[in-house]
Design a protein around this motif. Structure first.
Motif, PDB file in Angstrom:
ATOM      1  N   SER A  27       0.741   1.102  50.312  1.00 20.64           N
ATOM      2  CA  SER A  27       1.908   0.625  49.577  1.00 20.64           C
ATOM      3  C   SER A  27       3.060   0.269  50.498  1.00 20.64           C
ATOM      4  O   SER A  27       3.756  -0.707  50.297  1.00 20.64           O
ATOM      5  CB  SER A  27       2.413   1.714  48.632  1.00 20.64           C
ATOM      6  N   LEU A  67       3.158  -3.081  51.877  1.00 24.03           N
ATOM      7  CA  LEU A  67       3.440  -4.033  50.803  1.00 24.03           C
ATOM      8  C   LEU A  67       4.939  -4.048  50.481  1.00 24.03           C
ATOM      9  O   LEU A  67       5.580  -5.085  50.395  1.00 24.03           O
ATOM     10  CB  LEU A  67       2.667  -3.562  49.564  1.00 24.03           C
ATOM     11  N   SER A 111      -7.196  -4.256  48.027  1.00 26.17           N
ATOM     12  CA  SER A 111      -6.490  -4.428  49.293  1.00 26.17           C
ATOM     13  C   SER A 111      -7.413  -4.905  50.401  1.00 26.17           C
ATOM     14  O   SER A 111      -6.954  -5.294  51.468  1.00 26.17           O
ATOM     15  CB  SER A 111      -5.819  -3.110  49.693  1.00 26.17           C
ATOM     16  N   ALA A 138      -2.589  -8.768  50.531  1.00 25.92           N
ATOM     17  CA  ALA A 138      -1.234  -8.267  50.228  1.00 25.92           C
ATOM     18  C   ALA A 138      -0.303  -9.381  49.779  1.00 25.92           C
ATOM     19  O   ALA A 138       0.754  -9.116  49.214  1.00 25.92           O
ATOM     20  CB  ALA A 138      -0.653  -7.577  51.457  1.00 25.92           C
ATOM     21  N   ALA A 180       2.879  -8.709  47.265  1.00 20.71           N
ATOM     22  CA  ALA A 180       4.145  -8.726  48.005  1.00 20.71           C
ATOM     23  C   ALA A 180       5.029  -9.855  47.505  1.00 20.71           C
ATOM     24  O   ALA A 180       6.243  -9.697  47.364  1.00 20.71           O
ATOM     25  CB  ALA A 180       3.889  -8.876  49.499  1.00 20.71           C
ATOM     26  N   SER A 240       6.566  -1.800  42.246  1.00 22.29           N
ATOM     27  CA  SER A 240       5.237  -1.703  42.852  1.00 22.29           C
ATOM     28  C   SER A 240       4.255  -0.978  41.938  1.00 22.29           C
ATOM     29  O   SER A 240       3.054  -1.246  41.961  1.00 22.29           O
ATOM     30  CB  SER A 240       5.319  -1.011  44.208  1.00 22.29           C
ATOM     31  N   GLU A 285       1.014  -3.148  41.480  1.00 26.68           N
ATOM     32  CA  GLU A 285      -0.228  -2.622  42.037  1.00 26.68           C
ATOM     33  C   GLU A 285      -1.282  -2.456  40.953  1.00 26.68           C
ATOM     34  O   GLU A 285      -2.468  -2.690  41.174  1.00 26.68           O
ATOM     35  CB  GLU A 285       0.027  -1.279  42.730  1.00 26.68           C
ATOM     36  N   TYR A 317      -4.356  -2.896  43.270  1.00 27.11           N
ATOM     37  CA  TYR A 317      -4.074  -2.614  44.679  1.00 27.11           C
ATOM     38  C   TYR A 317      -3.979  -1.099  44.857  1.00 27.11           C
ATOM     39  O   TYR A 317      -3.146  -0.457  44.211  1.00 27.11           O
ATOM     40  CB  TYR A 317      -2.754  -3.294  45.061  1.00 27.11           C
TER      41      TYR A 317
END
Lengths: 309, 330
Positions: B105, B108, B174, B193, B197, B266, B270, B275
C-alpha cells in the motif's frame, strides 16, 4: 521663486467602479469624480480629505494598480507626456514611487533586505541599499529581520527607504503616519521634505490638515470625490484667504481655530447630490449650485465654487 | 531545550490518547457488528456437518461468547507488551501481515500522495493567479467535479476504460496472475500500481487545488502584493518572491493533512482493483471479524495519520519565521 517644471498634472481625473445591483442592473460607481492636482519639481502637495473620500484610489490610479473593475477617466500628464498604463508600468517603483501606510504592506515572510531589493542580489543593489540604510541610521542587521521583528521607529524608515531604491522624481505618500506620535510624524515628514528639496515632486495623501500645513507647500482639499480647492499653505493662516466653504469649515475645525464642526456627513458615492457635492451642507448654496461647477482660478489658487471671489 | 521536550511530551500523550480512543471505537464497532464470525468464515454448510465439540472449538478460536470488555482488555494488555496478536484469518502474527500489506500500500499511497500534492499545488497556483479566466474555470470545474465524484466510481470507470476496453493495463492485483514471486519484475509492479495510484491521485488533486487556489487569491489581493506591484515588480517576480513563499505554508499543512484522505481512499480503491494492500486487509478483517488484525491496522493507520499531522506542525515551526524566531524571543 523661479518657475519650476511641472512633474505631474492631473486634470479632470475620475475613477469609477462597475457594479451589479441585485445581480442584474449594471451601475457605475464614481468614487473619484473630478480631481485636479498639479505638482512641480521640488514641491510638496498635500491632498487632504476625510476617510472614504477616495484618496488612496488616487495613488493607485497614478501608479496603475487600481482594481481590475475600475475605469479611469480624465488625463494624467507626467513629465510633459500623457501617463498611459504602459508608462505607469514602466515607471512605477523607479521614477514614481509609493510609500505605504504601514508594514502590513510588506511581505511578512521575506527578510527586509532582499525585500527592499525586490529579490535582486547584485552588488550594485546591495551597495545602494547599504547606502540608504546608513543615511537613515539603520543598522545593517535590520536587513536580516522579518517585518514582524522591527520596532515602530524602524518601520517608518524602512518604508521610506523602499522609495529610495529607484530614482524617484515623484513620491506618493499614502497616509504615511497613521496613529504616530507627533515627534515621529515630524521625523517622517522631514524625510519627505528632504526628497522634495532634492528636486522630487511629493504628493502627500492625508486626512490630517494640521500635519499637511506643517510640511507641504500647497494643499488640495478633497471632498466626496472632488477637489474643491487648491490653495497655498499660507492661505490657511486666515479664514478669509480661503476660497471654498468646505475649506473654511475645515479651517474652523482646527483646534487653534475653535474646534467648530458643521452638521451632516460627507455623502456616500451613491447618494451624491447634483452639482456641488458640498451643497446640502453649505449655507451659501443656491439653485445655481445644482449645476456642474467649473474649477477656476481665484486669487492665485483654484476653487470649485461659483460664489468664491 | 525545555520547550522542545515539552512539545514532544505533549504530542506523545496526545498520540497515546488518540490511539486508545481509536482502538476502543473500532472494537466497539466490531463487537456490535451483526456478522457471525463462524458463518462468515466457515460457512453454513460446513458448520452443519460439524460436531458440537468442533463448533465449540471454533467458537473458542473466534472468541464467540467471551465478554467484549474482557476480550478488549486482553488485546490491549498484549499490545502494550508489544504483542499485536495473531491474525485469525491469516494465521500469522498481525505485525507480519501488516508489514507485507503496508509495503504494498505504502508505495501506492506515496505515488498518489506526491502526484496529488505536486499537481494540485501547481494547478492551484495557476488557477489562483488567473482567477476568473477560462483556465481558472477549467481547473475549478475539474476540481469541483472530481471532489463530488466517489473514488470507487472513478476507479470503476478507469478500470473499464483502460483494462476492459483498451486492455493496456491489468485489471487488478499487484503482480501478474500465476507468476512465481521471483519472476515478478519492477515493471510488472509498476504496471499494476498505475490504475489504483491514478485513481487516488485524481481524487486527491481536487482538494489540494481548491485550497491552494483560495490561498493564492488571498495572497494576490493582499496589501503586500499591491505594494510589490506599486514597486514595479512583474507578475512573475511577485509569484516568485511573495506568492510561493506565502502559499507554501498552508500547502504543507494541507499536504500532510491529506495523508488521512489518501488512506481512506485506498481502502475503497484497493478493494476495487483487488490490490492486496492494507486497505483491502482492513476490509477483509472487518467483514471476517478478525479483531486482532482490524485493531492492528486501525492503530497503525491512526499512528501514520497522526505522524503526518505532527510533521506538518513541526515543519511549520521550522519554515515560518514568525513561529521560529518569534518563539525564541518570547
Amino acid at each position: 521663486m523661479e518657475e519650476r517644471k511641472v512633474i505631474l498634472d492631473i486634470h479632470n481625473f475620475s475613477i469609477a467602479f462597475e457594479q451589479y445591483e441585485n445581480g442584474f442592473k449594471k451601475t457605475s460607481l464614481p468614487t473619484i469624480r473630478e480631481l485636479d492636482v498639479t505638482i512641480h519639481e521640488g514641491e510638496m502637495v498635500a491632498v487632504v480629505g476625510s476617510s472614504g473620500s477616495g484618496k488612496s484610489l488616487l495613488a493607485h490610479g497614478i501608479l496603475g494598480i487600481q482594481p481590475y473593475n475600475a475605469t479611469l477617466g480624465g488625463e494624467i500628464i507626467y513629465d510633459g507626456e500623457i501617463l498611459t498604463e504602459e508608462r505607469k508600468a514602466a515607471l512605477r517603483g523607479n521614477e514614481i514611487v509609493l510609500v505605504p501606510q504601514s508594514v502590513a504592506f510588506l511581505d511578512p515572510l521575506m527578510k527586509i533586505g532582499p525585500q527592499i531589493r525586490k529579490g535582486k542580489k547584485d552588488k550594485a543593489s546591495k551597495e545602494k541599499l547599504d547606502g540608504i540604510f546608513k543615511g537613515f541610521h539603520l543598522k545593517e542587521e535590520v536587513q536580516d529581520l522579518y517585518p514582524f521583528e522591527m520596532s515602530g521607529g524602524m518601520n517608518r524608515r524602512v518604508l521610506v527607504s523602499t522609495a529610495m531604491m529607484g530614482n524617484p522624481r515623484l513620491v506618493i505618500a499614502d497616509e504615511p503616519t497613521p496613529g504616530l506620535h507627533m515627534d515621529m510624524v515630524r521625523r517622517v515628514m522631514a524625510h519627505f521634505r528632504e526628497m522634495a528639496d532634492n528636486g522630487a515632486g511629493v504628493l502627500l495623501i492625508t486626512h490630517d490638515l494640521e500635519q499637511a500645513l506643517e510640511v507641504a507647500d500647497r494643499v488640495v482639499v478633497f471632498y466626496a470625490g472632488t477637489t474643491v480647492e487648491d490653495a497655498d499653505v499660507k492661505d490657511f493662516e486666515k479664514e478669509e484667504n480661503l476660497r471654498h466653504p468646505y475649506s473654511k469649515a475645515l479651517w474652523r475645525a482646527l483646534p487653534q481655530n475653535g474646534f467648530q464642526f458643521i452638521d451632516g456627513t460627507q455623502p456616500y458615492v451613491k447618494d451624491l447630490p447634483e452639482g456641488c457635492p458640498f451643497g446640502p451642507r453649505c449655507k451659501e448654496c443656491t439653485a445655481e449650485c445644482k449645476k456642474r461647477i467649473a474649477y477656476r482660478e481665484v486669487r492665485g489658487g483654484r476653487v470649485r465654487c461659483i460664489h468664491a471671489v | 531545550m525545555r520547550h522542545h521536550l515539552l512539545f514532544i511530551g505533549k504530542n506523545l500523550i496526545r498520540m497515546i490518547l488518540l490511539l486508545f480512543g481509536v482502538s476502543v471505537a473500532a472494537f466497539i464497532l466490531v463487537s456490535v457488528s451483526p456478522i457471525d464470525p463462524l458463518q462468515a468464515n466457515v460457512g453454513q454448510a460446513a458448520l452443519g456437518s460439524m460436531s458440537v465439540e468442533q463448533i465449540e472449538k471454533l467458537q473458542d478460536y473466534w472468541g464467540v461468547g467471551q465478554p467484549p470488555l474482557q476480550r478488549f482488555l486482553a488485546w490491549a494488555s498484549d499490545f502494550f507488551r508489544g504483542d499485536m496478536g495473531i491474525s485469525l484469518l491469516y494465521r500469522q502474527p498481525v505485525l507480519e501481515v501488516i508489514k507485507v500489506k503496508l509495503a504494498n500500500s505504502l508505495w501506492l499511497m506515496c505515488i498518489a500522495w506526491v502526484i496529488s500534492g505536486v499537481v494540485g499545488f501547481v494547478l492551484g497556483i495557476i488557477s489562483g493567479l488567473k482567477k476568473d479566466t477560462w483556465i481558472d474555470k477549467l481547473i475549478k470545474g475539474y476540481s469541483l467535479l472530481i471532489a463530488s465524484t466517489p473514488a470507487f466510481w472513478l476507479a470503476l470507470v478507469l478500470l473499464m476504460v483502460f483494462a476492459v476496453w483498451l486492455k493496456v493495463l491489468p485489471i487488478g492485483l499487484s503482480v501478474p496472475i500465476g507468476m512465481e514471486a521471483s519472476g515478478v519484475t519492477i515493471g510488472d509492479k509498476i504496471q499494476h500500481a498505475i490504475l489504483p495510484a491514478l485513481t487516488l491521485s485524481i481524487t486527491g488533486i481536487s482538494n489540494i487545488t481548491l485550497h491552494t487556489r483560495e490561498k493564492m487569491i488571498d495572497i494576490m489581493e493582499s496589501d503586500y502584493v499591491l505594494f510589490a506591484r506599486a514597486r514595479g515588480e512583474s507578475t512573475w517576480s511577485i509569484v516568485k518572491n511573495h506568492g510561493l513563499r506565502n502559499v507554501i505554508l498552508p500547502a504543507l499543512t494541507l499536504q500532510f493533512g491529506s495523508i488521512s484522505e489518501i488512506f481512506g481512499g485506498s481502502v475503497l480503491v484497493e478493494q476495487i482493483f483487488s490490490y492486496p494492500g492494507l486497505g483491502q486487509a482492513a476490509v477483509t478483517a472487518g467483514t471476517g471479524s478478525d479483531v486482532p488484525l482490524l485493531l492492528g491496522i486501525t492503530v497503525i493507520s491512526a499512528a501514520i495519520v497522526f505522524g503526518g499531522n505532527l510533521i506538518a506542525n513541526v515543519l511549520y515551526g521550522i519554515v515560518d519565521p514568525r513561529i521560529r524566531r518569534g518563539g525564541k524571543r518570547s
